[in-house]
Write a protein that holds these residues in place. Structure first.
Motif, PDB file in Angstrom:
ATOM      1  N   ARG A  83     -45.154 -14.219  56.617  1.00 57.21           N
ATOM      2  CA  ARG A  83     -44.800 -14.844  55.348  1.00 57.21           C
ATOM      3  C   ARG A  83     -46.037 -15.189  54.524  1.00 57.21           C
ATOM      4  O   ARG A  83     -45.991 -15.173  53.290  1.00 57.21           O
ATOM      5  CB  ARG A  83     -43.985 -16.115  55.594  1.00 57.21           C
ATOM      6  N   ASP A 133     -47.582 -14.771  50.132  1.00 58.26           N
ATOM      7  CA  ASP A 133     -47.717 -16.036  49.406  1.00 58.26           C
ATOM      8  C   ASP A 133     -48.977 -16.040  48.549  1.00 58.26           C
ATOM      9  O   ASP A 133     -50.088 -15.882  49.062  1.00 58.26           O
ATOM     10  CB  ASP A 133     -47.759 -17.195  50.403  1.00 58.26           C
ATOM     11  N   CYS A 183     -49.806 -24.648  52.468  1.00 55.72           N
ATOM     12  CA  CYS A 183     -48.770 -24.173  53.381  1.00 55.72           C
ATOM     13  C   CYS A 183     -47.446 -24.875  53.089  1.00 55.72           C
ATOM     14  O   CYS A 183     -47.377 -26.110  53.154  1.00 55.72           O
ATOM     15  CB  CYS A 183     -49.189 -24.419  54.825  1.00 55.72           C
ATOM     16  N   TRP A 230     -51.020 -20.610  59.676  1.00 54.07           N
ATOM     17  CA  TRP A 230     -51.475 -20.177  58.349  1.00 54.07           C
ATOM     18  C   TRP A 230     -52.966 -20.454  58.158  1.00 54.07           C
ATOM     19  O   TRP A 230     -53.705 -19.610  57.641  1.00 54.07           O
ATOM     20  CB  TRP A 230     -50.670 -20.895  57.255  1.00 54.07           C
ATOM     21  N   THR A 242     -46.048 -23.395  41.779  1.00 51.53           N
ATOM     22  CA  THR A 242     -45.185 -22.863  42.870  1.00 51.53           C
ATOM     23  C   THR A 242     -44.831 -23.913  43.910  1.00 51.53           C
ATOM     24  O   THR A 242     -43.806 -23.776  44.587  1.00 51.53           O
ATOM     25  CB  THR A 242     -45.892 -21.687  43.575  1.00 51.53           C
ATOM     26  N   ARG A 243     -45.667 -24.935  44.097  1.00 53.24           N
ATOM     27  CA  ARG A 243     -45.384 -25.972  45.088  1.00 53.24           C
ATOM     28  C   ARG A 243     -44.945 -27.284  44.442  1.00 53.24           C
ATOM     29  O   ARG A 243     -44.702 -28.263  45.143  1.00 53.24           O
ATOM     30  CB  ARG A 243     -46.622 -26.232  45.963  1.00 53.24           C
TER      31      ARG A 243
END
Length: 445
Positions: free
Chosen positions: A243, A247, A366, A375, A438-439
């Motif tokens: 994943r 990202d 993360c 990660w 995005t977060r």
């Protein structure tokens, strides 16, 4: 600065590379299997880790002195770029081996790694004392010592991290302070011994000191045998999470870290050589300039930690990367000894924070706290390429138009280090933007 994930684990800013091998998450109903968190046993464990990092990173931080000696005295027929590969392969193995030593630690094999890593490191140092050719030095100091250090570094940090909860930040701060302290001591040792005896005996004496410190560390840590062999099988750790490759913030973080590390380590390799060849100082004085830079990095790390506490790790990381790049470019004007000492001190103080700050930011990168270790391990493995290639690239640029290591074109080193770190700072600004979008991260975190 400690950051807490949703289950209460604090991830301290000093815990460089810890995420790559420890993902302990304490639960109110199921406490960790073995927690020391202070007392005599905890102090002994921290002291043991301090001595290991004293050796592991102390020798790495002292390589600038070895680089200067090799290039100007011992094997002058080889270019600065070729010689720097010895140190970079050692640093790269130190970090990259964490991919394997981390899972071995989780399975309770730290005692075996402590013994085998110590033996490999000391054996490599002793073989270095017998080395006269480039390939012999590369195999002994670069490969053998690098592999030994790789078995020791990541698990030692993990052991302290896993055994403390409330006092984890303090414990790791004390343990990791062994790294710059070792760099100072080993630099001074080499500088003093090389004037009084041969290279072979200089290295042997340093190797004996390393052996004594590893032995003391083993005695201290074997008293914590239960902590060393404690196995946590409740959460098996994956080496790769696909994943992450999809990202965008992950790649932005990794690229920024890679660019910054391409430039960050380079000046430490060439500070003594510059002092001797351009400013015409003695070998002793050139080595002490490097010591000044490393000593100031201890002060700088404390100061930037305070800055991160008040203004956030992201802001602190961007400022330190940008200022480090500017300082590296200002090296161009350091054409007197006083200016060069001033530059070295400021660079050490500002750039020292580039090591502990990335982990504190990565907890925002993360999206899944359960995958944080995997990660971060992946990001560090990719970024470690910079430690392997940065100084050799800079050395190759410095060799353009020069006839030997005694007349290097340092402008190439200065521009390479400064530009890459400034580009890394701009990439961090992009990372900041991506995290906000995005977060849904607000503020300066």
């Amino acid at each position: 600065m400690a950051l807490e994930d949703k289950k209460g684990s604090d991830l301290d800013a000093h815990e460089h590379d810890i995420f790559a091998m420890v993902e302990t998450q304490d639960s109110p109903t199921s406490p960790p299997a073995f927690i020391i968190d202070g007392g005599l046993h905890g102090c002994l464990q921290v002291l043991g880790a301090f001595l290991i990092l004293f050796n592991v990173w102390g020798i790495n931080f002292a390589f600038g002195t070895f680089e200067s000696f090799y290039a100007l005295t011992y094997i002058p027929s080889f270019t600065a770029s070729s010689i720097s590969w010895i140190g970079t392969i050692q640093s790269w193995l130190l970090i990259a081996c964490g991919i394997f030593s981390g899972p071995l630690f989780d399975r309770g094999h730290y005692a075996v790694m402590l013994l085998s890593g110590s033996v490999l490191a000391v054996f490599g140092f002793m073989m270095l004392s017998l080395s006269h050719k480039y390939y012999e030095i590369f195999l002994s100091q670069g490969v053998c010592m690098g592999l030994g250090f790789g078995l020791l570094y990541t698990p030692s940090i993990a052991l302290v991290s896993r055994s403390f909860t409330r006092r984890r930040a303090l414990a790791l701060g004390v343990a990791t302070s062994g790294a710059p302290a070792g760099g100072i001591v080993y630099n001074v040792m080499f500088n003093q011994l090389i004037l009084k005896t041969s290279f072979a005996w200089t290295v042997r004496i340093m190797g004996l000191v390393m052996l004594v410190l590893f032995t003391v560390a083993a005695v201290l840590l074997f008293s914590q045998r239960k902590a060393m062999e404690n196995i946590d099988e409740s959460r098996p750790r994956k080496l790769i999470d696909l994943r992450a490759f999809k990202d965008l913030p992950f790649w932005s973080f990794t690229l920024a870290n890679l660019l910054i590390y391409l430039g960050y380590i380079t000046p430490y390799y060439y500070i003594p050589t510059y002092a001797q060849t351009t400013l015409h100082t003695s070998q002793s004085l050139a080595s002490y300039v490097l010591v000044i830079s490393q000593a100031s990095s201890i002060i700088g790390r404390v100061g930037t930690t305070c800055l991160a506490y008040y203004y956030g790790s992201m802001v602190s990381w961007i400022l330190c990367a940008l200022l480090s790049g500017i300082l590296c470019l200002s090296w161009i004007s350091a054409n007197t000894l006083a200016r060069f000492i001033l530059y070295s001190a400021f660079y050490g103080g500002i750039s020292g924070a580039l090591v502990p700050l990335p982990p504190s930011v990565f907890s925002h990168v993360c999206p899944d706290s359960k995958s944080l270790g995997t990660w971060f391990g992946m990001a560090q493995s990719i970024s470690s390429i910079a430690s392997l290639t940065g100084p050799p690239i800079a050395g190759a640029l410095a060799s353009i138009g020069s006839r030997s290591s005694k007349n290097l074109n340092f402008l190439g080193i200065q521009l390479f280090g400064g530009i890459t770190m400034i580009l890394g700072a701009f990439e961090l600004m992009l990372l900041w933007y991506l995290l906000r979008k995005t977060r849904d991260k607000k503020g300066i975190f």
